[in-house]
Design a protein around this motif. Sequence first.
Motif, PDB file in Angstrom:
ATOM      1  N   ASP A 150       0.810  -1.221   0.000  1.00 49.27           N
ATOM      2  CA  ASP A 150       0.000   0.000   0.000  1.00 49.27           C
ATOM      3  C   ASP A 150       0.842   1.270   0.000  1.00 49.27           C
ATOM      4  O   ASP A 150       0.509   2.249  -0.647  1.00 49.27           O
ATOM      5  CB  ASP A 150      -0.927   0.001   1.221  1.00 49.27           C
ATOM      6  N   GLU A 151       1.948   1.260   0.748  1.00 52.45           N
ATOM      7  CA  GLU A 151       2.748   2.482   0.838  1.00 52.45           C
ATOM      8  C   GLU A 151       3.349   2.835  -0.507  1.00 52.45           C
ATOM      9  O   GLU A 151       3.375   3.997  -0.910  1.00 52.45           O
ATOM     10  CB  GLU A 151       3.851   2.288   1.883  1.00 52.45           C
ATOM     11  N   GLN A 152       3.829   1.830  -1.258  1.00 51.94           N
ATOM     12  CA  GLN A 152       4.377   2.102  -2.581  1.00 51.94           C
ATOM     13  C   GLN A 152       3.287   2.533  -3.544  1.00 51.94           C
ATOM     14  O   GLN A 152       3.529   3.329  -4.444  1.00 51.94           O
ATOM     15  CB  GLN A 152       5.087   0.856  -3.118  1.00 51.94           C
ATOM     16  N   ALA A 153       2.074   2.025  -3.347  1.00 51.44           N
ATOM     17  CA  ALA A 153       0.980   2.422  -4.223  1.00 51.44           C
ATOM     18  C   ALA A 153       0.675   3.896  -4.066  1.00 51.44           C
ATOM     19  O   ALA A 153       0.199   4.545  -4.989  1.00 51.44           O
ATOM     20  CB  ALA A 153      -0.259   1.586  -3.918  1.00 51.44           C
ATOM     21  N   GLN A 154       0.957   4.453  -2.880  1.00 50.32           N
ATOM     22  CA  GLN A 154       0.697   5.868  -2.636  1.00 50.32           C
ATOM     23  C   GLN A 154       1.748   6.768  -3.280  1.00 50.32           C
ATOM     24  O   GLN A 154       1.579   7.981  -3.328  1.00 50.32           O
ATOM     25  CB  GLN A 154       0.654   6.131  -1.123  1.00 50.32           C
ATOM     26  N   LEU A 155       2.843   6.184  -3.760  1.00 49.00           N
ATOM     27  CA  LEU A 155       3.889   7.009  -4.379  1.00 49.00           C
ATOM     28  C   LEU A 155       3.396   7.669  -5.654  1.00 49.00           C
ATOM     29  O   LEU A 155       3.814   8.754  -5.997  1.00 49.00           O
ATOM     30  CB  LEU A 155       5.118   6.145  -4.687  1.00 49.00           C
ATOM     31  N   ARG A 156       2.548   6.968  -6.390  1.00 48.77           N
ATOM     32  CA  ARG A 156       1.918   7.475  -7.613  1.00 48.77           C
ATOM     33  C   ARG A 156       2.922   8.125  -8.559  1.00 48.77           C
ATOM     34  O   ARG A 156       3.594   7.447  -9.312  1.00 48.77           O
ATOM     35  CB  ARG A 156       0.791   8.450  -7.254  1.00 48.77           C
ATOM     36  N   HIS A 157       3.059   9.459  -8.479  1.00 49.31           N
ATOM     37  CA  HIS A 157       3.872  10.191  -9.442  1.00 49.31           C
ATOM     38  C   HIS A 157       5.355   9.886  -9.316  1.00 49.31           C
ATOM     39  O   HIS A 157       6.101  10.082 -10.270  1.00 49.31           O
ATOM     40  CB  HIS A 157       3.642  11.694  -9.267  1.00 49.31           C
ATOM     41  N   TYR A 158       5.826   9.404  -8.152  1.00 53.61           N
ATOM     42  CA  TYR A 158       7.244   9.099  -7.993  1.00 53.61           C
ATOM     43  C   TYR A 158       7.602   7.732  -8.587  1.00 53.61           C
ATOM     44  O   TYR A 158       8.698   7.535  -9.070  1.00 53.61           O
ATOM     45  CB  TYR A 158       7.643   9.137  -6.519  1.00 53.61           C
ATOM     46  N   GLY A 159       6.696   6.815  -8.531  1.00 52.59           N
ATOM     47  CA  GLY A 159       6.945   5.520  -9.141  1.00 52.59           C
ATOM     48  C   GLY A 159       7.697   4.544  -8.254  1.00 52.59           C
ATOM     49  O   GLY A 159       8.194   4.879  -7.177  1.00 52.59           O
ATOM     50  N   ARG A 160       7.787   3.323  -8.741  1.00 50.21           N
ATOM     51  CA  ARG A 160       8.351   2.226  -7.957  1.00 50.21           C
ATOM     52  C   ARG A 160       9.862   2.345  -7.791  1.00 50.21           C
ATOM     53  O   ARG A 160      10.419   2.002  -6.743  1.00 50.21           O
ATOM     54  CB  ARG A 160       7.993   0.905  -8.627  1.00 50.21           C
ATOM     55  N   LEU A 161      10.566   2.837  -8.826  1.00 51.06           N
ATOM     56  CA  LEU A 161      12.024   2.934  -8.746  1.00 51.06           C
ATOM     57  C   LEU A 161      12.465   3.905  -7.667  1.00 51.06           C
ATOM     58  O   LEU A 161      13.388   3.628  -6.893  1.00 51.06           O
ATOM     59  CB  LEU A 161      12.596   3.337 -10.107  1.00 51.06           C
ATOM     60  N   LEU A 162      11.793   5.058  -7.600  1.00 51.45           N
ATOM     61  CA  LEU A 162      12.131   6.004  -6.526  1.00 51.45           C
ATOM     62  C   LEU A 162      11.767   5.409  -5.171  1.00 51.45           C
ATOM     63  O   LEU A 162      12.431   5.691  -4.176  1.00 51.45           O
ATOM     64  CB  LEU A 162      11.412   7.342  -6.736  1.00 51.45           C
TER      65      LEU A 162
END
Length: 202
Positions: A107-119
């Motif tokens: 869930d926390e990575q899903a909230q990154l949205r515009h930053y994406g998984r790599l960041l």
Amino acid sequence: MDIKGLDYNTQREKLVMSEYGREIQKMVDLAISLPTKEERNRCALTIIRQMENKNPQLRTTPNYERTLWDHLYLMGRKQLDIDWPFDVNEAEKIHSKPKPMQHPVHDEQAQLRHYGRLLGQVFEKLETMPEGPERDALVMQTACQMKRDLMAWGHGSIEDEKVADDLARYTHGKIQIAPQHFHLGRVDLPTGNEGKKGKRKK
């Protein structure tokens, strides 16, 4: 509204396989009521031929004959006693719904949205890195990329304070930067016209 002499589909029993229509369902109900298995077998073969005519596109699928008999079994509601040419014990799986797919990231990575998984992976690395020039360099590179992503997301200027707040948030407070000491400078987004530079009109 119930009007005498009019028969609406909404007032009828719901069809098990609506793609075959109510007439085919009536044929199946008739087959169930036949007194001998021999009669029911002959009737079932006739129904299968009618079903194939109703859904000719099934012929392009593998094992389409088995699919037809599975559909007949479902329309018979387990009451059609015939000599089945295929094992129909798995037929009910046709109507089973697939299990919900899990999100590929937590869930926390899903909230990154515009930053994406790599960041998101970079934020995790920064949390465990020891203090020093190497971490400071990665912090600045990360912050600049964050600013680019925010500008692309928001289509406008971004304050350095926003980048600093997000960096602290996604590293759980491990990375704290003061914008007045870590001025990110101007970050330009690509315009898509870089390849046109140096070209002259003929």
